[in-house]
Enzyme design. Structure first.
Site, short mmCIF file in Angstrom:
data_model
loop_
_atom_site.label_atom_id
_atom_site.label_comp_id
_atom_site.label_asym_id
_atom_site.label_seq_id
_atom_site.Cartn_x
_atom_site.Cartn_y
_atom_site.Cartn_z
N ASP A 162 -2.57 -3.90 5.43
CA ASP A 162 -2.90 -4.08 6.76
C ASP A 162 -3.92 -5.47 6.79
OD1 ASP A 162 -1.43 -1.88 7.90
OD2 ASP A 162 -3.23 -0.83 8.56
N LYS A 194 1.64 11.65 3.27
CA LYS A 194 0.70 12.74 3.57
C LYS A 194 -0.46 12.17 4.27
CE LYS A 194 -2.18 16.25 1.35
NZ LYS A 194 -3.64 15.88 1.83
N SER A 214 -1.20 10.41 -0.10
CA SER A 214 -2.56 10.86 0.47
C SER A 214 -3.63 9.63 0.13
CB SER A 214 -3.17 12.22 -0.48
OG SER A 214 -4.55 12.28 0.10
#
Length: 444
Positions: free
Chosen positions: A312, A326, A301
């Site tokens: 990224d 998740k 999460s």
């Protein structure tokens, strides 16, 4: 269509549903009106019929609220493992959880393929100290099988008064049979952020869970590591076994290393309020030192949001093993009787558009955790050095060296870190980066 008291009961129930809908603000009443008495109304009729039959004919008298709570809970658990209904007592405990203090064992759990499964034990809790691991399947809590338990019910059974004991029956990959773990409940005081110096100029920060004060605690940790205006040569950000927590805290943590205006995470859902984009805000940013983020199967999460964002934007190297996966957002909705609804309302995506739902974050460098003591003994036994050969002669002592002197420690850190292969590998990577910079092979 309906007659007598049956009509009154049905009308009352429909009114109740619409009132609840107004409270949570999901606009269901508009959809009901648009459908004009289609399948939704037929389903409501079926429910009220069953409710009336149970109330009238069940072998014992049943409390209506208990039946409605059970029906709501069953409805939500049929959606996904993370949606659930919280009665007033459970809802109150949930609000305490986010503040970092509660009574229990210290385990974050989910339902995976129908089996109650440990996402991760929380550091320095009874579960962590007893050896409960991410991926463990909890088959029984005391003498109660968990197969038909909801997550809410399972949590309720594991919570309790400090000093009382609970037995978890665990099945783990590699076990031939189940094993019972007897744990003593304690007050779980989760310290969200820990920090230490790994070596000269290299810092280590561990985030155990994303709570209300995680960002504040992180700011203090960064200031402590950079005391006297020293700039870090590199940082290890440890998110292993971090089960997640508050979305806004994941965003704020990421902001420390992401330039203003850059995307951190975005969410997509059916409701307009569930479609959000979080970008890095204006404020103090950390210097551009290299970062290694550690993850494993217990990272879920919010911790996956941070790892995915830094990965990224090429702001950090992610190291470890595949994370939990998740990728959904749960909205907590208070209801009129002090109960609460935990509802999955959106999926979240990393800045590049990746959904990690059921996939997880893939590390840039895969690094399994190994037993350093065992591997070191094995390596030492395999190698023969010059000094081990019979009739070898000693080296020149003019350089002032003495073979009997103790060798300098390769890492200037505590024993816990010295035995952690993944942290040491991350530190070696940061040191290698620094060495290559001094050689002019990398940009400074």
């Amino acid at each position: 269509m309906f007659k007598g008291s049956k009509l009154k009961k049905t009308t009352l129930f429909v009114t109740t549903v619409c009132l609840l809908t107004l409270v949570i603000g999901f606009g269901m009443q508009r959809r009901c009106a648009a459908q004009g008495g289609g399948n939704d109304y037929q389903s409501i009729e079926l429910f009220t019929d069953v409710l009336a039959i149970v109330k009238k004919s069940y072998v014992e008298e049943v409390d209506t609220k208990k039946l409605v709570y059970g029906a709501i809970n069953g409805m939500l658990t049929s959606l996904d493992p993370h949606s659930s209904f919280m009665p007033p007592e459970t809802y109150k405990e949930m609000k305490i959880d986010t503040k970092g203090s509660f009574g229990g064992l210290g385990i974050e759990i989910t339902v995976k393929e129908g089996i109650l499964t440990v996402i991760s034990p929380i550091e320095d809790t009874p579960a962590f100290k007893a050896g409960i691991k991410a991926g463990d399947q909890i088959l029984k809590i005391d003498d109660k099988f968990t197969k038909d338990l909801t997550i809410t019910d399972a949590v309720k059974r594991m919570r309790g008064v400090k000093g009382t004991k609970v037995t978890l029956t665990i099945m783990r990959e590699g076990f031939d049979k189940t094993k019972d773990f007897v744990l003593e409940r304690d007050i779980i005081q989760v310290k969200s952020v820990k920090h230490k110096v790994l070596d000269d100029g290299y810092g280590y920060i561990r985030i155990a869970q994303f709570q209300e004060k995680t960002d504040d605690d992180l700011e203090k940790a960064l200031q402590a590591l950079q005391g006297d205006k020293k700039q870090l040569k590199g940082l290890v950000l440890d998110l292993r076994n971090d089960p997640g927590g508050l979305l806004d805290q994941a965003v704020r943590v990421s902001e420390h290393w992401i330039d203003e205006g850059k995307l951190i995470v975005y969410t997509e859902g059916r409701e307009k309020d569930s479609q959000m984009r979080f970008t890095s805000r204006k404020g103090h940013k950390q210097p551009d030192y290299p970062i290694v983020v550690l993850i494993n199967s217990g990272s879920a999460s919010a911790s996956e949001i941070v790892a995915g964002c830094l990965q990224d934007h090429k702001r950090a190297v992610v190291m470890g093993t595949q994370s939990f996966g998740k990728g959904s957002v749960q909205t907590i909705i208070p209801l009129a009787d002090n109960s609460g609804l935990r509802l999955t309302t959106a999926r979240y995506f990393t800045p590049s558009g990746r959904s990690i739902q059921a996939k997880g974050i893939t590390p840039d460098i895969v690094a399994e955790k190994v037993d350093l003591a065992a591997s070191s003994e094995k390596r030492e036994g395999m190698h023969i050095r010059e000094k081990d050969l019979e009739n070898h002669f000693e080296g020149d002592k003019k350089d002032g060296t003495d073979d009997k002197k103790e060798k300098p420690a390769p890492y200037k850190t505590d024993e816990m870190i010295k035995s952690d292969s993944q942290v040491l590998r991350a530190l070696d990577l940061l040191k290698g980066w620094e060495i290559l910079k001094t050689m002019g092979k990398l940009p400074s």
